[in-house]
Each structure stands twice: as C-alpha cells, then as structure tokens.
Design a protein around this motif. Structure first.
Motif, PDB file in Angstrom:
ATOM      1  N   GLU A 118     -24.701   0.052 -66.622  1.00 18.45           N
ATOM      2  CA  GLU A 118     -26.113  -0.310 -66.430  1.00 18.45           C
ATOM      3  C   GLU A 118     -27.113  -0.171 -67.644  1.00 18.45           C
ATOM      4  O   GLU A 118     -27.587  -1.058 -68.151  1.00 18.45           O
ATOM      5  CB  GLU A 118     -26.717   0.622 -65.306  1.00 18.45           C
ATOM      6  CG  GLU A 118     -28.185   0.524 -65.087  1.00 18.45           C
ATOM      7  CD  GLU A 118     -28.649   1.601 -64.153  1.00 18.45           C
ATOM      8  OE1 GLU A 118     -30.018   1.457 -63.906  1.00 18.45           O
ATOM      9  OE2 GLU A 118     -28.029   2.252 -63.498  1.00 18.45           O
ATOM     10  N   ARG A 119     -27.089   0.985 -68.370  1.00 17.37           N
ATOM     11  CA  ARG A 119     -27.866   1.145 -69.264  1.00 17.37           C
ATOM     12  C   ARG A 119     -27.465   0.773 -70.939  1.00 17.37           C
ATOM     13  O   ARG A 119     -28.067   0.391 -71.698  1.00 17.37           O
ATOM     14  CB  ARG A 119     -27.984   2.523 -69.663  1.00 17.37           C
ATOM     15  CG  ARG A 119     -28.652   3.539 -68.242  1.00 17.37           C
ATOM     16  CD  ARG A 119     -28.541   4.977 -68.670  1.00 17.37           C
ATOM     17  NE  ARG A 119     -28.962   5.527 -67.537  1.00 17.37           N
ATOM     18  CZ  ARG A 119     -28.749   6.940 -67.214  1.00 17.37           C
ATOM     19  NH1 ARG A 119     -28.200   7.594 -68.122  1.00 17.37           N
ATOM     20  NH2 ARG A 119     -29.337   7.243 -66.115  1.00 17.37           N
ATOM     21  N   THR A 120     -26.490   0.194 -71.045  1.00 18.41           N
ATOM     22  CA  THR A 120     -25.542  -0.034 -72.336  1.00 18.41           C
ATOM     23  C   THR A 120     -25.104  -1.575 -72.241  1.00 18.41           C
ATOM     24  O   THR A 120     -25.594  -2.397 -73.004  1.00 18.41           O
ATOM     25  CB  THR A 120     -24.691   0.847 -72.996  1.00 18.41           C
ATOM     26  OG1 THR A 120     -25.158   2.124 -72.980  1.00 18.41           O
ATOM     27  CG2 THR A 120     -24.334   0.438 -74.147  1.00 18.41           C
TER      28      THR A 120
END
Length: 131
Positions: A108-110
């Motif tokens: 999700e974040r990267t």
C-alpha cells in the motif's frame, strides 16, 4: 551505446519478471486484498504497455523510435523498473516475508505508487518527442 536488440532483450527479461510477480501475488491469500487486486491490475497494464513498446521497437520504421536518446532512456527506465519488480518478487514469493500485515502495508505505502508511476512513464515513453 545501447541498441534496439539490447532493449528488446531487456524487455523480454522484464516481462518474465513481471509474470513471475503476478503469479506470486495472485497465488497467496493476499489475492482477496484490495491492494493486491490493484497491484495485479497495474502489473497487467504495465505488461500490456511493455508488449506495445517491444512491438513498436520491432516493427516501426520511424526514426524517433530507435533514436539513441530514447534507447538510453528506455534502458534506464527498464533497469529501474526491474529493481522494483525484483523487490516485489522477493516479498511476495513463497518463502518471502511471512507477515500479511507487513506485506499489505508495504504494498500500500510503497509499491502501488511506484507501479502507477511506472505505468505512466512507460505510456509516455511510447509517445514521439515533441519539438
């Protein structure tokens, strides 16, 4: 100096790596996750664009397609994309990182943002240069 056959070989290696990541990402319990679904869709879109770039390099007679600056940029883009795909492969292959929440957060974040960026950049790489 990079030439068209070298770029096509790099594209073939990249396509194989993307297919392996798609299999790894789609084979586990993570496939029900919305982020995994989005990553799979992005990877499939990128795969389509990579095939289009390969076809463009193989069959186009236009000079801009095989210009040295474009080939150098494609080579650099493919090598940086390969490093991202290698990271995804290590994380999502069986025997990789075992924690589902960690995988989900990392995806999700990267990786989703990177995949969206790579999709856009590959689409732009297919366009002729403007003067």
């Amino acid at each position: 100096m990079i030439d068209v056959p070298a770029i096509r070989c790099g594209l073939i290696k990249t396509v194989r790596s993307v297919r392996a990541v798609i299999r790894s990402l789609g084979s586990g319990r993570e496939t029900q996750d919305a982020f995994s679904q989005k990553a799979l869709l992005l990877l499939c879109d990128i795969l389509d664009v990579l095939y289009q770039i390969r076809e463009q390099l193989s069959w186009s007679n236009e000079k801009w397609v095989s210009g040295q600056l474009r080939l150098n940029a494609l080579d650099e883009l493919i090598s940086t994309f390969d490093s991202t795909i290698d990271g995804l492969d290590v994380i999502f292959q069986s025997g990789g990182v075992g924690s589902r929440p960690y995988k989900k957060a990392l995806l999700e974040r990267t990786f989703l943002a990177r995949l969206e960026l790579y999709k856009s950049v590959f689409v732009v790489a297919m366009q002729p240069e403007t003067q």
